[in-house]
Motif scaffolding. Sequence first.
Motif, PDB file in Angstrom:
ATOM      1  N   GLY A   1      51.308  36.599  29.768  1.00 17.56           N
ATOM      2  CA  GLY A   1      49.808  36.568  29.537  1.00 17.56           C
ATOM      3  C   GLY A   1      49.092  35.865  30.812  1.00 17.56           C
ATOM      4  O   GLY A   1      47.915  36.046  30.963  1.00 17.56           O
TER       5      GLY A   1
ATOM      6  N   ALA B   1      53.066  35.654  35.091  1.00 14.95           N
ATOM      7  CA  ALA B   1      54.323  35.003  35.637  1.00 14.95           C
ATOM      8  C   ALA B   1      55.439  35.841  35.475  1.00 14.95           C
ATOM      9  O   ALA B   1      56.402  35.629  36.218  1.00 14.95           O
TER      10      ALA B   1
ATOM     11  N   PHE C   1      55.739  39.497  34.774  1.00 13.18           N
ATOM     12  CA  PHE C   1      55.668  40.831  35.099  1.00 13.18           C
ATOM     13  C   PHE C   1      56.258  41.925  34.137  1.00 13.18           C
ATOM     14  O   PHE C   1      56.593  43.080  34.367  1.00 13.18           O
ATOM     15  N   ALA C   2      56.043  41.447  32.893  1.00 11.90           N
ATOM     16  CA  ALA C   2      56.315  42.311  31.624  1.00 11.90           C
ATOM     17  C   ALA C   2      55.234  43.365  31.641  1.00 11.90           C
ATOM     18  O   ALA C   2      55.246  44.437  30.679  1.00 11.90           O
ATOM     19  N   CYS C   3      53.887  43.411  32.276  1.00 13.86           N
ATOM     20  CA  CYS C   3      52.707  44.071  31.900  1.00 13.86           C
ATOM     21  C   CYS C   3      52.430  44.815  32.834  1.00 13.86           C
ATOM     22  O   CYS C   3      51.343  45.399  33.004  1.00 13.86           O
TER      23      CYS C   3
ATOM     24  N   ARG D   1      49.759  43.711  37.843  1.00 12.31           N
ATOM     25  CA  ARG D   1      49.989  43.020  36.309  1.00 12.31           C
ATOM     26  C   ARG D   1      48.609  43.111  35.587  1.00 12.31           C
ATOM     27  O   ARG D   1      47.522  42.658  35.775  1.00 12.31           O
TER      28      ARG D   1
END
Length: 262
Positions: free
Chosen positions: A223, A226, A228-230, A246
């Motif tokens: 969130g 940090a 990079f999942a998004c 992001r």
Amino acid sequence: MARIQEDAPIQRNHRLQGDYFQVDLHAPGIAAATQPGQFVHVQLPGFEHRVLRRPFSIYDVDAKTGRLSVIYKTVGEGTAHLASLPTGTVMNLLGPLGVGFSAPPAGTQPIVVAGGYGCAATYLFAKRSPVPPLVLIGGRSAGDILLQREFAALGCEVRISTNDGSQGHAGFVTALLEQALDRVSSPFVVSCGPNPMLYAVARILAERGLDGEVSLDHAMCCGVGACFACVVKLKAANPDGWEYVRTCLNGPVFKASTVHWE
Ligand code: FES
């Protein structure tokens, strides 16, 4: 704007209708700093073993009382757990996070296009708009239409569409947008809902030489930029013609014309 981490007691956690709930929290620091379209990252007490935090759009805030409200739908274990938490339970919040909606430029007619409980993420935009927006809310059926009264209480004209025709226009909310754009000369469109709806909104705007702002629906992990999942693809002036950004940090709100829809 600095992020605030705050222990926020639940003031009220109640069912709105069907699977939709509203939780009101006492979070004065975040409430005072929130801009329309931002979100909070919430640690669910008793659920830390499954996931550290979950993102929720901020529906409404009251800076005077410190209230911060979130609307959510019970779609899995985490949100079902949230729905079970009683008044007084303390949740740790991190926020306000992300880049939200711009204020409508002077001389424009703001238009909100919302799908399902995506309308919650646009409520503060309408509340703070100098001109009451035209609000178009779409859902699968009447049971998915939320906040009609709340938007109307702000002075907004509200139009409804449902896929099954159980309330308002029978069909997609984008049909209402096309009708509105036929009669509004300087629209400023903001939108939140499922990504296919946002893509349709972006396409309609582009066909008319217009732009707008869309709040993308994307899974998140940290969130705060940090992990990079998004990442999402945005158009860019580089040899590839696109770049990854992001959603949690550079969004969730982006100009519709910059999103690389695929
Ligand atoms: Fe980790 Fe966005 S959720 S970078």
